[in-house]
Design an enzyme around this catalytic site. Structure first.
Site, mmCIF file in Angstrom:
data_model
loop_
_atom_site.group_PDB
_atom_site.id
_atom_site.type_symbol
_atom_site.label_atom_id
_atom_site.label_comp_id
_atom_site.label_asym_id
_atom_site.label_seq_id
_atom_site.Cartn_x
_atom_site.Cartn_y
_atom_site.Cartn_z
ATOM 1 N N CYS A 12 0.874 -1.163 0.000
ATOM 2 C CA CYS A 12 0.000 0.000 0.000
ATOM 3 C C CYS A 12 0.917 1.219 0.000
ATOM 4 C CB CYS A 12 -0.892 -0.025 1.229
ATOM 5 S SG CYS A 12 -2.409 0.888 1.003
ATOM 6 N N CYS A 88 -4.228 -1.046 -2.316
ATOM 7 C CA CYS A 88 -4.762 0.297 -2.506
ATOM 8 C C CYS A 88 -4.489 0.739 -3.932
ATOM 9 C CB CYS A 88 -4.192 1.287 -1.495
ATOM 10 S SG CYS A 88 -2.433 1.586 -1.589
ATOM 11 N N CYS A 96 6.574 -0.459 -9.266
ATOM 12 C CA CYS A 96 7.071 -1.273 -8.163
ATOM 13 C C CYS A 96 8.492 -1.723 -8.458
ATOM 14 C CB CYS A 96 6.199 -2.511 -7.974
ATOM 15 S SG CYS A 96 4.531 -2.153 -7.399
#
Length: 171
Positions: A12, A88, A96
């Site tokens: 998140c 989220c 990422c």
């Protein structure tokens, strides 16, 4: 034949509420088959006090809970992840790190209870609802016959879990 231990990372943005709840749930319902972790792209540095209160009220040990960066899990000494789930919308749209071992991933978006306003009871309802949604999804995932599913079939299950309608389920 024993099942392998699967490492699961919940991501998140702030790592203060949803991903912390998910980590706690997975470590409880995973029945020793999963080891869960959580992290954030921009960690807040502290766990939301209502998340901790809710977990304690549900008899979870919260000593594990700390807000941390996903960088902790991208280095060479980090545990290799088998699954990475964003919980989220912000984290799902961010770039990422490349996770060693190329874990399977899916987006299981849940509204942010940390943004809830109102009375203490209203805020607790938002956290309880996030917990319920995550618990439902993680329970379905934890009961999949992971070791016997082909990778493409497993990926479809992971995506379907994230796309489920979050209606109240009979217990």
């Amino acid at each position: 034949m024993t099942e392998p231990l699967y490492n699961v990372l919940f991501l998140c943005t702030g790592n203060s509420a949803r991903s912390i709840l998910a980590e706690a749930i997975m470590n409880k319902v995973g029945n020793g088959m999963f080891k869960a972790y959580s992290a954030g792209s921009f960690p807040k540095g502290e766990v939301h006090p209502v998340a901790l209160e809710l977990l304690r009220n549900l008899n979870y040990d919260t000593s594990f809970a700390r807000s941390k960066s996903w960088d902790e899990f991208a280095g060479p000494d980090a545990p290799q992840m088998d699954f990475v789930f964003t919980v989220c919308d912000n984290a799902a749209n961010e770039v990422c790190p490349v996770w060693p071992g190329r874990p399977m991933s899916a987006h299981w978006g849940v509204p942010d209870p940390a943004e809830a306003t109102g009375t203490k009871a209203e805020v607790m309802v938002a956290f309880t609802e996030a917990y319920r949604m995550l618990n439902n999804r993680i329970s379905v995932f934890a009961n999949l016959p992971i070791s016997s599913l082909e990778k493409l079939v497993l990926q479809k299950h992971l995506d379907d879990i994230g796309a489920t309608e979050d209606k109240e389920t009979a217990e």
